[in-house]
Write a protein that holds these residues in place. Structure first.
Motif, PDB file in Angstrom:
ATOM      1  N   ARG A  93       0.810  -1.225   0.000  1.00  0.00           N
ATOM      2  CA  ARG A  93       0.000   0.000   0.000  1.00  0.00           C
ATOM      3  C   ARG A  93       0.839   1.269   0.000  1.00  0.00           C
ATOM      4  N   ASP A  94       2.138   1.152  -0.246  1.00  0.00           N
ATOM      5  CA  ASP A  94       2.974   2.337  -0.376  1.00  0.00           C
ATOM      6  C   ASP A  94       2.783   2.950  -1.756  1.00  0.00           C
ATOM      7  N   VAL A  95       2.930   4.281  -1.825  1.00  0.00           N
ATOM      8  CA  VAL A  95       2.574   5.012  -3.041  1.00  0.00           C
ATOM      9  C   VAL A  95       3.821   5.654  -3.652  1.00  0.00           C
ATOM     10  N   THR A  96       3.960   5.560  -4.972  1.00  0.00           N
ATOM     11  CA  THR A  96       4.985   6.300  -5.706  1.00  0.00           C
ATOM     12  C   THR A  96       4.307   7.092  -6.816  1.00  0.00           C
ATOM     13  N   TYR A  97       4.994   8.172  -7.283  1.00  0.00           N
ATOM     14  CA  TYR A  97       4.376   9.109  -8.212  1.00  0.00           C
ATOM     15  C   TYR A  97       5.293   9.384  -9.409  1.00  0.00           C
ATOM     16  N   GLU A  98       4.676   9.542 -10.582  1.00  0.00           N
ATOM     17  CA  GLU A  98       5.365  10.050 -11.767  1.00  0.00           C
ATOM     18  C   GLU A  98       4.743  11.408 -12.085  1.00  0.00           C
ATOM     19  N   ILE A  99       5.510  12.478 -11.835  1.00  0.00           N
ATOM     20  CA  ILE A  99       4.988  13.839 -11.931  1.00  0.00           C
ATOM     21  C   ILE A  99       5.541  14.517 -13.170  1.00  0.00           C
ATOM     22  N   LEU A 100       4.655  15.030 -14.023  1.00  0.00           N
ATOM     23  CA  LEU A 100       5.082  15.689 -15.257  1.00  0.00           C
ATOM     24  C   LEU A 100       5.630  17.090 -14.976  1.00  0.00           C
ATOM     25  N   PHE A 101       6.501  17.546 -15.873  1.00  0.00           N
ATOM     26  CA  PHE A 101       7.064  18.894 -15.782  1.00  0.00           C
ATOM     27  C   PHE A 101       7.408  19.355 -17.195  1.00  0.00           C
ATOM     28  N   PRO A 102       7.090  20.642 -17.542  1.00  0.00           N
ATOM     29  CA  PRO A 102       6.370  21.649 -16.746  1.00  0.00           C
ATOM     30  C   PRO A 102       4.871  21.542 -16.982  1.00  0.00           C
ATOM     31  N   VAL A 103       4.119  22.093 -16.037  1.00  0.00           N
ATOM     32  CA  VAL A 103       2.663  22.119 -16.138  1.00  0.00           C
ATOM     33  C   VAL A 103       2.180  23.485 -15.670  1.00  0.00           C
ATOM     34  N   ALA A 104       0.873  23.690 -15.698  1.00  0.00           N
ATOM     35  CA  ALA A 104       0.320  25.026 -15.442  1.00  0.00           C
ATOM     36  C   ALA A 104       0.713  25.575 -14.073  1.00  0.00           C
ATOM     37  N   TRP A 105       0.680  24.744 -13.015  1.00  0.00           N
ATOM     38  CA  TRP A 105       0.948  25.291 -11.683  1.00  0.00           C
ATOM     39  C   TRP A 105       2.419  25.664 -11.469  1.00  0.00           C
ATOM     40  N   LEU A 143       4.835  36.726  -2.083  1.00  0.00           N
ATOM     41  CA  LEU A 143       3.703  36.556  -1.170  1.00  0.00           C
ATOM     42  C   LEU A 143       4.147  36.483   0.289  1.00  0.00           C
ATOM     43  N   LEU A 144       5.307  35.901   0.523  1.00  0.00           N
ATOM     44  CA  LEU A 144       5.732  35.522   1.865  1.00  0.00           C
ATOM     45  C   LEU A 144       5.707  36.657   2.883  1.00  0.00           C
ATOM     46  N   PRO A 145       6.181  37.856   2.551  1.00  0.00           N
ATOM     47  CA  PRO A 145       6.196  38.918   3.572  1.00  0.00           C
ATOM     48  C   PRO A 145       4.812  39.317   4.083  1.00  0.00           C
ATOM     49  N   PHE A 146       3.764  38.972   3.349  1.00  0.00           N
ATOM     50  CA  PHE A 146       2.407  39.374   3.732  1.00  0.00           C
ATOM     51  C   PHE A 146       1.661  38.281   4.502  1.00  0.00           C
ATOM     52  N   ALA A 147       2.280  37.124   4.669  1.00  0.00           N
ATOM     53  CA  ALA A 147       1.631  36.014   5.361  1.00  0.00           C
ATOM     54  C   ALA A 147       1.818  36.140   6.867  1.00  0.00           C
ATOM     55  N   LYS A 148       0.733  35.957   7.626  1.00  0.00           N
ATOM     56  CA  LYS A 148       0.799  36.084   9.089  1.00  0.00           C
ATOM     57  C   LYS A 148       1.461  34.873   9.742  1.00  0.00           C
ATOM     58  N   PHE A 149       1.162  33.684   9.243  1.00  0.00           N
ATOM     59  CA  PHE A 149       1.694  32.439   9.812  1.00  0.00           C
ATOM     60  C   PHE A 149       1.997  31.522   8.638  1.00  0.00           C
ATOM     61  N   LYS A 150       3.246  31.129   8.501  1.00  0.00           N
ATOM     62  CA  LYS A 150       3.711  30.427   7.303  1.00  0.00           C
ATOM     63  C   LYS A 150       3.936  28.945   7.621  1.00  0.00           C
ATOM     64  N   VAL A 151       3.314  28.077   6.815  1.00  0.00           N
ATOM     65  CA  VAL A 151       3.345  26.636   7.056  1.00  0.00           C
ATOM     66  C   VAL A 151       3.937  25.932   5.844  1.00  0.00           C
ATOM     67  N   LEU A 152       4.998  25.171   6.068  1.00  0.00           N
ATOM     68  CA  LEU A 152       5.650  24.424   4.997  1.00  0.00           C
ATOM     69  C   LEU A 152       5.363  22.939   5.144  1.00  0.00           C
ATOM     70  N   ASP A 153       4.842  22.345   4.081  1.00  0.00           N
ATOM     71  CA  ASP A 153       4.655  20.899   4.006  1.00  0.00           C
ATOM     72  C   ASP A 153       5.757  20.359   3.097  1.00  0.00           C
ATOM     73  N   VAL A 154       6.738  19.694   3.693  1.00  0.00           N
ATOM     74  CA  VAL A 154       7.872  19.192   2.919  1.00  0.00           C
ATOM     75  C   VAL A 154       7.426  17.990   2.089  1.00  0.00           C
ATOM     76  N   ASN A 155       7.544  18.107   0.772  1.00  0.00           N
ATOM     77  CA  ASN A 155       7.204  17.014  -0.142  1.00  0.00           C
ATOM     78  C   ASN A 155       8.384  16.789  -1.075  1.00  0.00           C
ATOM     79  N   LEU A 156       9.263  15.885  -0.727  1.00  0.00           N
ATOM     80  CA  LEU A 156      10.470  15.642  -1.520  1.00  0.00           C
ATOM     81  C   LEU A 156      10.172  14.603  -2.593  1.00  0.00           C
ATOM     82  N   ARG A 157       9.894  15.101  -3.791  1.00  0.00           N
ATOM     83  CA  ARG A 157       9.567  14.242  -4.931  1.00  0.00           C
ATOM     84  C   ARG A 157      10.697  14.352  -5.958  1.00  0.00           C
ATOM     85  N   ALA A 158      11.552  13.347  -5.992  1.00  0.00           N
ATOM     86  CA  ALA A 158      12.678  13.371  -6.934  1.00  0.00           C
ATOM     87  C   ALA A 158      12.158  13.407  -8.368  1.00  0.00           C
ATOM     88  N   PRO A 159      12.804  14.183  -9.246  1.00  0.00           N
ATOM     89  CA  PRO A 159      14.019  14.978  -9.042  1.00  0.00           C
ATOM     90  C   PRO A 159      13.731  16.454  -8.782  1.00  0.00           C
TER      91      PRO A 159
END
Length: 317
Positions: A93-105, A143-159
């Motif tokens: 039940r472990d998950v792996t991903y193939e992520i395309l680049f570049p895309v709209a986001w 955007l960062l200087p205007f954020a009151k509380f900054k939350v980082l979700d670390v998602n290390l997806r090689a490469p």
């Protein structure tokens, strides 16, 4: 547990996509998943992202609207396609991903509307993956200087990461969520020995990057919430559930945690924050996909059944 309308507002920044699962297509992207659950939990949360001017983008916008995810900050890209990801789930039940680049986001732009939304939000959530391309990275920096509380979700997806970029992101935030494997990788980049304990690794990151709050998730073993200014580390076990897939379980954990951590109407204890987060994460883990349909009554029943099971186990021991 109950869901309620809260007075706080959130904003998420980054990737939205279609996860192509063995069972079919599902909405995906960590910021989208977090925004979905925050809105379900009564926290009005906008999502700043970008999709292509294509059929997949049309479908994504329609699906988000039907799920109650506000789409007012969804930009349309005439050149780059809507993101898709091939998802593979192994026998464990472990998950792996193939992520395309570049895309709209990868090309999220900044305007007055986006700036105003960040100024009005009580917190800004983003993931390391969302800054892989220079355009969205530059938007994030503005955007960062205007954020009151900054939350980082670390998602290390090689490469799609570098040690330099991830360490930079860590140095600009108030709260970080990462899993044990990601903690080990960051600690290695900082020169810590492999024999260092997780607490030593967390302390080093807090000291070097000036991060006050870090959550380390351990899958079926739960999570530990570290707060440097308060001088504590609080462990909360995961709920024992029958795993369907682990997609989005960490995102739901973060959303539920923030819904309690950032509320203004009362002071919430670490145990309450983590209990709420573990309950929603457990429900998502036993469900299919990252954004299943649920309501307050669904979560109330889920929690009640687990409390009842725990009572019988403890009573029998």
């Amino acid at each position: 547990m109950r869901t309620e309308k809260l007075t706080i507002k959130g904003m998420c920044f980054g990737e939205v996509l279609w996860d192509n699962l063995p069972t079919g297509r599902q909405l995906g992207g960590a910021p989208l998943n977090v925004a979905y659950h925050l809105n379900k939990l009564g926290v009005e949360t906008l999502l700043l992202t970008r999709v292509g001017e294509d059929e997949a983008g049309d479908d994504l916008l329609q699906r988000c609207a039907s799920l109650g995810i506000p789409t007012g900050l969804f930009q349309r890209d005439p050149i780059h396609p809507t993101s898709t990801v091939e998802v593979h789930i192994d026998k464990n039940r472990d998950v792996t991903y193939e992520i395309l680049f570049p895309v709209a986001w990868d090309y999220i732009a900044l305007g007055e509307q986006e700036l105003q939304a960040v100024k009005e939000a009580d917190f800004l959530v983003f993931g390391s993956l969302s800054t892989r391309n220079q355009v969205s990275y530059e938007t994030w920096k503005l955007l960062l200087p205007f954020a009151k509380f900054k939350v980082l979700d670390v998602n290390l997806r090689a490469p799609f990461y570098t040690p330099e970029r991830v360490l930079e992101l860590l140095s600009h935030v108030d709260l970080v969520k990462m899993n044990q494997e990601e903690l080990g990788m960051v600690a290695t980049w900082m020169g810590l020995a492999e024999t260092s304990t997780d607490r030593m690794k967390v302390d080093a990151i807090m000291d070097k990057c000036c991060v006050d709050e870090i959550i380390i998730t351990y899958g079926a073993k739960g999570a530990v919430y570290h707060v440097q200014s308060a001088g504590f580390s609080y462990h909360f076990p995961a709920l024992p559930v029958r795993v369907k897939d682990t997609i989005g379980s960490g995102d739901s954990f973060l959303a539920a945690f923030l819904a309690q951590r950032c509320r203004k109407d009362k002071v919430t204890s670490p145990e309450e924050m983590l209990s709420f987060a573990a309950t929603l994460s457990g429900f998502i883990t036993q469900s299919e996909g990252a954004c299943p349909i649920y309501h307050a009554a669904t979560l109330n029943r889920f929690q009640w059944l687990h409390d009842l099971e725990a009572f019988h186990i403890n009573g029998a021991s």
